[in-house]
Design a protein around this motif. Structure first.
Motif, PDB file in Angstrom:
ATOM      1  N   PHE A 105       0.807  -1.219   0.000  1.00 46.59           N
ATOM      2  CA  PHE A 105       0.000   0.000   0.000  1.00 46.59           C
ATOM      3  C   PHE A 105       0.845   1.275   0.000  1.00 46.59           C
ATOM      4  CE2 PHE A 105      -3.082  -3.154   1.014  1.00 46.59           C
ATOM      5  CZ  PHE A 105      -4.248  -2.694   0.439  1.00 46.59           C
ATOM      6  N   GLU A 106       2.160   1.130   0.081  1.00 45.60           N
ATOM      7  CA  GLU A 106       3.049   2.282  -0.007  1.00 45.60           C
ATOM      8  C   GLU A 106       3.650   2.436  -1.403  1.00 45.60           C
ATOM      9  OE1 GLU A 106       5.928   2.159   3.144  1.00 45.60           O
ATOM     10  OE2 GLU A 106       4.421   2.219   4.726  1.00 45.60           O
ATOM     11  N   LEU A 107       3.245   1.575  -2.337  1.00 40.42           N
ATOM     12  CA  LEU A 107       3.765   1.679  -3.695  1.00 40.42           C
ATOM     13  C   LEU A 107       3.355   3.007  -4.329  1.00 40.42           C
ATOM     14  CD1 LEU A 107       3.148  -1.934  -5.060  1.00 40.42           C
ATOM     15  CD2 LEU A 107       5.363  -0.868  -4.559  1.00 40.42           C
ATOM     16  N   PRO A 108       4.179   3.531  -5.241  1.00 36.60           N
ATOM     17  CA  PRO A 108       3.873   4.827  -5.867  1.00 36.60           C
ATOM     18  C   PRO A 108       2.583   4.788  -6.689  1.00 36.60           C
ATOM     19  CG  PRO A 108       6.167   4.186  -6.257  1.00 36.60           C
ATOM     20  CD  PRO A 108       5.482   2.996  -5.668  1.00 36.60           C
ATOM     21  N   PHE A 109       1.804   5.839  -6.568  1.00 38.98           N
ATOM     22  CA  PHE A 109       0.595   6.025  -7.373  1.00 38.98           C
ATOM     23  C   PHE A 109      -0.334   4.814  -7.271  1.00 38.98           C
ATOM     24  CE2 PHE A 109       4.073   8.463  -9.227  1.00 38.98           C
ATOM     25  CZ  PHE A 109       3.517   9.744  -9.232  1.00 38.98           C
ATOM     26  N   PHE A 110      -0.568   4.354  -6.034  1.00 41.19           N
ATOM     27  CA  PHE A 110      -1.314   3.114  -5.797  1.00 41.19           C
ATOM     28  C   PHE A 110      -2.627   3.354  -5.062  1.00 41.19           C
ATOM     29  CE2 PHE A 110      -2.161  -0.910  -3.599  1.00 41.19           C
ATOM     30  CZ  PHE A 110      -2.028  -1.808  -4.642  1.00 41.19           C
ATOM     31  N   THR A 111      -2.601   4.180  -4.019  1.00 38.58           N
ATOM     32  CA  THR A 111      -3.799   4.378  -3.199  1.00 38.58           C
ATOM     33  C   THR A 111      -4.621   5.562  -3.697  1.00 38.58           C
ATOM     34  OG1 THR A 111      -2.541   5.731  -1.640  1.00 38.58           O
ATOM     35  CG2 THR A 111      -2.731   3.390  -1.149  1.00 38.58           C
ATOM     36  N   LYS A 166      18.305  16.653  -1.338  1.00 33.74           N
ATOM     37  CA  LYS A 166      18.218  15.793  -0.158  1.00 33.74           C
ATOM     38  C   LYS A 166      16.828  15.945   0.463  1.00 33.74           C
ATOM     39  CE  LYS A 166      21.837  17.808   1.479  1.00 33.74           C
ATOM     40  NZ  LYS A 166      22.923  18.257   2.384  1.00 33.74           N
ATOM     41  N   VAL A 167      16.045  14.853   0.401  1.00 32.98           N
ATOM     42  CA  VAL A 167      14.646  14.898   0.817  1.00 32.98           C
ATOM     43  C   VAL A 167      14.368  13.786   1.817  1.00 32.98           C
ATOM     44  CG1 VAL A 167      12.248  14.842   0.043  1.00 32.98           C
ATOM     45  CG2 VAL A 167      14.005  15.834  -1.446  1.00 32.98           C
ATOM     46  N   ARG A 168      13.704  14.138   2.911  1.00 31.73           N
ATOM     47  CA  ARG A 168      13.334  13.153   3.925  1.00 31.73           C
ATOM     48  C   ARG A 168      12.310  12.188   3.344  1.00 31.73           C
ATOM     49  NH1 ARG A 168       8.269  11.407   6.439  1.00 31.73           N
ATOM     50  NH2 ARG A 168       8.932  10.215   8.265  1.00 31.73           N
ATOM     51  N   ALA A 169      12.545  10.889   3.569  1.00 30.22           N
ATOM     52  CA  ALA A 169      11.632   9.851   3.107  1.00 30.22           C
ATOM     53  C   ALA A 169      10.970   9.175   4.306  1.00 30.22           C
ATOM     54  CB  ALA A 169      12.384   8.817   2.275  1.00 30.22           C
ATOM     55  N   PRO A 170       9.717   8.723   4.162  1.00 29.81           N
ATOM     56  CA  PRO A 170       8.994   8.142   5.296  1.00 29.81           C
ATOM     57  C   PRO A 170       9.216   6.649   5.501  1.00 29.81           C
ATOM     58  CG  PRO A 170       7.539   8.349   3.414  1.00 29.81           C
ATOM     59  CD  PRO A 170       8.857   8.912   2.983  1.00 29.81           C
ATOM     60  N   SER A 171       9.755   5.950   4.485  1.00 37.33           N
ATOM     61  CA  SER A 171       9.802   4.499   4.557  1.00 37.33           C
ATOM     62  C   SER A 171      10.781   3.950   3.528  1.00 37.33           C
ATOM     63  CB  SER A 171       8.404   3.926   4.278  1.00 37.33           C
ATOM     64  OG  SER A 171       7.992   4.272   2.950  1.00 37.33           O
ATOM     65  N   ARG A 172      10.902   2.634   3.508  1.00 38.54           N
ATOM     66  CA  ARG A 172      11.786   1.977   2.538  1.00 38.54           C
ATOM     67  C   ARG A 172      11.348   2.297   1.107  1.00 38.54           C
ATOM     68  NH1 ARG A 172      12.826  -2.881  -0.362  1.00 38.54           N
ATOM     69  NH2 ARG A 172      10.595  -3.391  -0.365  1.00 38.54           N
ATOM     70  N   LYS A 176      12.979   4.513  -2.060  1.00 41.28           N
ATOM     71  CA  LYS A 176      13.125   4.037  -3.433  1.00 41.28           C
ATOM     72  C   LYS A 176      12.419   4.960  -4.420  1.00 41.28           C
ATOM     73  CE  LYS A 176      13.912  -0.841  -2.424  1.00 41.28           C
ATOM     74  NZ  LYS A 176      15.238  -0.852  -3.075  1.00 41.28           N
ATOM     75  N   LEU A 177      11.262   5.496  -4.037  1.00 40.58           N
ATOM     76  CA  LEU A 177      10.554   6.425  -4.900  1.00 40.58           C
ATOM     77  C   LEU A 177      11.384   7.670  -5.156  1.00 40.58           C
ATOM     78  CD1 LEU A 177       8.105   7.634  -6.386  1.00 40.58           C
ATOM     79  CD2 LEU A 177       7.242   8.380  -4.149  1.00 40.58           C
ATOM     80  N   LEU A 178      11.911   8.268  -4.094  1.00 45.69           N
ATOM     81  CA  LEU A 178      12.709   9.481  -4.255  1.00 45.69           C
ATOM     82  C   LEU A 178      13.949   9.219  -5.098  1.00 45.69           C
ATOM     83  CD1 LEU A 178      12.390  10.990  -0.664  1.00 45.69           C
ATOM     84  CD2 LEU A 178      11.439  11.938  -2.775  1.00 45.69           C
ATOM     85  N   SER A 179      14.568   8.060  -4.903  1.00 48.08           N
ATOM     86  CA  SER A 179      15.730   7.710  -5.724  1.00 48.08           C
ATOM     87  C   SER A 179      15.343   7.599  -7.193  1.00 48.08           C
ATOM     88  CB  SER A 179      16.340   6.394  -5.252  1.00 48.08           C
ATOM     89  OG  SER A 179      16.966   6.536  -4.007  1.00 48.08           O
ATOM     90  N   ALA A 180      14.202   6.960  -7.446  1.00 48.96           N
ATOM     91  CA  ALA A 180      13.739   6.794  -8.825  1.00 48.96           C
ATOM     92  C   ALA A 180      13.446   8.135  -9.486  1.00 48.96           C
ATOM     93  CB  ALA A 180      12.497   5.908  -8.850  1.00 48.96           C
ATOM     94  N   PRO A 309       9.662   1.422 -11.928  1.00 47.68           N
ATOM     95  CA  PRO A 309      10.614   0.390 -11.468  1.00 47.68           C
ATOM     96  C   PRO A 309      10.506   0.063  -9.979  1.00 47.68           C
ATOM     97  CG  PRO A 309      11.711   1.907 -12.969  1.00 47.68           C
ATOM     98  CD  PRO A 309      10.349   2.480 -12.690  1.00 47.68           C
ATOM     99  N   VAL A 310       9.992   0.986  -9.177  1.00 43.35           N
ATOM    100  CA  VAL A 310       9.818   0.707  -7.745  1.00 43.35           C
ATOM    101  C   VAL A 310       8.801  -0.418  -7.563  1.00 43.35           C
ATOM    102  CG1 VAL A 310       9.146   1.654  -5.510  1.00 43.35           C
ATOM    103  CG2 VAL A 310      10.399   3.088  -7.143  1.00 43.35           C
ATOM    104  N   THR A 311       7.705  -0.343  -8.307  1.00 45.12           N
ATOM    105  CA  THR A 311       6.691  -1.398  -8.252  1.00 45.12           C
ATOM    106  C   THR A 311       7.234  -2.708  -8.809  1.00 45.12           C
ATOM    107  OG1 THR A 311       4.865   0.192  -8.427  1.00 45.12           O
ATOM    108  CG2 THR A 311       4.397  -2.090  -9.062  1.00 45.12           C
ATOM    109  N   ASP A 312       7.920  -2.627  -9.937  1.00 46.36           N
ATOM    110  CA  ASP A 312       8.486  -3.836 -10.544  1.00 46.36           C
ATOM    111  C   ASP A 312       9.457  -4.532  -9.589  1.00 46.36           C
ATOM    112  OD1 ASP A 312       7.039  -3.178 -12.809  1.00 46.36           O
ATOM    113  OD2 ASP A 312       8.735  -2.228 -13.829  1.00 46.36           O
ATOM    114  N   GLU A 313      10.270  -3.749  -8.902  1.00 42.73           N
ATOM    115  CA  GLU A 313      11.246  -4.320  -7.971  1.00 42.73           C
ATOM    116  C   GLU A 313      10.546  -4.945  -6.770  1.00 42.73           C
ATOM    117  OE1 GLU A 313      15.111  -2.986  -5.247  1.00 42.73           O
ATOM    118  OE2 GLU A 313      14.244  -1.558  -6.661  1.00 42.73           O
ATOM    119  N   TRP A 314       9.477  -4.301  -6.285  1.00 35.79           N
ATOM    120  CA  TRP A 314       8.732  -4.857  -5.149  1.00 35.79           C
ATOM    121  C   TRP A 314       8.151  -6.213  -5.518  1.00 35.79           C
ATOM    122  CZ3 TRP A 314       3.796  -6.563  -4.162  1.00 35.79           C
ATOM    123  CH2 TRP A 314       3.471  -6.772  -2.811  1.00 35.79           C
ATOM    124  N   ILE A 315       7.561  -6.308  -6.688  1.00 37.27           N
ATOM    125  CA  ILE A 315       6.994  -7.581  -7.146  1.00 37.27           C
ATOM    126  C   ILE A 315       8.076  -8.648  -7.211  1.00 37.27           C
ATOM    127  CG2 ILE A 315       5.972  -8.749  -9.152  1.00 37.27           C
ATOM    128  CD1 ILE A 315       4.425  -6.113  -9.691  1.00 37.27           C
TER     129      ILE A 315
END
Length: 341
Positions: A105-111, A166-172, A176-180, A309-315
């Motif tokens: 549920f933390e995947l990009p553009f998902f909820t 340099k941006v604060r991220a909330p989770s793993r 990955k989203l910010l890196s992408a 690619p964040v979603t693809d990698e999670w899968i």
């Protein structure tokens, strides 16, 4: 005989208050934000008031905000499992790797909306991810609002603008989203964010509107970029869980009170409190005169493509654990769609 019965009767009456007192259970409830935060005032306190009323005072909460039981935010889950606290509110994202399935549920553009996505998350977790909750009983599982990019000094409108910041991220997955997207992610719990912004350790933060006033983010930043899409750029999953042994130790009547204030609709209700707090946080930022804007749709489409690619990698990662990652992702997406109608 009559005197003996009278004495026994008096003794029984005398013992009644003691028995009643023995039924009272004080639950230690811990979380990481200050007591002025919307999570404390709009969600945790009302929930505690409700179980107190429905148990006729037999269940009471002693709330410990701002990590008053000690430790750091990432330790809250262990505090609940180990019985240091009876109930905690925390973010699975603070303990990377421990909630790999519900992380979907933390995947990009998902909820989509708060309530729909939170109902979907509850159903999905109950069917697919209860192993991640060993030692605790889920009371509610939900997503917070769409995370917004808040910047100290720069108005970011394109991927090129974001590159290297340099941006604060909330989770793993937030990392990955910010890196992408080309940014340099800096993972940290919310309580550390304000100091990092004020000192320039980070140039921006990816957080929902609701935490802005409590963390004074609107005083530390000037520009605020929203995705403008019905789907969130990303969200953070949140959980409200109870020590399983503590729950099992309650009488059937008191367990029923907890059960009646747990579940899909409780999850949706909690998320609705965060939704209202999102509106308040945004309004406070606008009132301060900060610049709030939406990334143009054409540009946002580029962000979504960059994030795929964040979603693809999670899968791929989930499938490597012996489960069908694509099937899980599709099932979660179907639930979001079902409740978004």
């Amino acid at each position: 005989m009559q005197i003996r019965r009278l004495v026994l009767g008096i003794a029984a009456v005398a013992l009644m208050p003691v028995a009643a007192m023995a039924e009272e259970v004080v639950l230690k409830v811990a979380h990481f934000l200050p007591p002025v935060s919307p999570a404390h005032t709009k969600f945790i306190e009302p929930w505690c008031d409700k179980i107190a009323a429905e148990s006729q005072g037999q269940l009471k909460c002693q709330i410990y905000p701002a990590m008053q039981l000690g430790g750091t935010p990432p330790q809250l889950l262990n505090q609940a499992r180990d019985g240091v606290a009876d109930i905690v509110w925390t973010l699975p994202g603070y303990t990377p790797g421990r909630f790999p399935v519900s992380e979907v549920f933390e995947l990009p553009f998902f909820t989509t909306t708060h309530e729909a996505s939170s109902r979907a998350m509850w159903d999905f977790v109950q069917k697919n991810a209860m192993r991640e909750f060993a030692g605790v009983k889920p009371i509610a599982t939900w997503v917070n609002g769409p995370n917004v990019l808040h910047f100290r000094d720069t108005e970011v409108k394109t991927l090129d603008d974001l590159k290297g910041m340099k941006v604060r991220a909330p989770s793993r997955l937030g990392n990955k989203l910010l890196s992408a997207l080309g940014a340099t992610p800096v993972g940290m719990p919310v309580p550390q964010m304000a100091e990092s912004l004020s000192k320039g350790v980070i140039e921006g933060a990816l957080i929902p509107w609701e935490v802005v006033p409590a963390t004074k983010t609107h005083e530390l930043t000037k520009f605020h970029a929203e995705s403008g899409d019905v789907r969130a750029m990303t969200t953070a999953t949140m959980i409200f869980v109870m020590n399983k042994k503590k729950y099992d130790s309650l009488s059937p009547e008191l367990r029923k009170v907890i059960d009646n204030n747990s579940g899909r609709e409780t999850s949706a209700w909690v998320s609705a409190q965060f939704k209202a707090a999102d509106a308040d946080g945004r309004a406070a930022t606008v009132a301060r005169g900060n610049t709030v804007y939406q990334i143009p749709a054409g540009e946002m489409a580029k962000w979504e493509t960059a994030a795929q690619p964040v979603t693809d990698e999670w899968i791929k990662d989930i499938s490597a654990k012996g489960v069908d990652g694509r099937k899980l992702r599709d099932e979660a997406a179907a639930l979001v769609k079902q409740y978004s109608k």
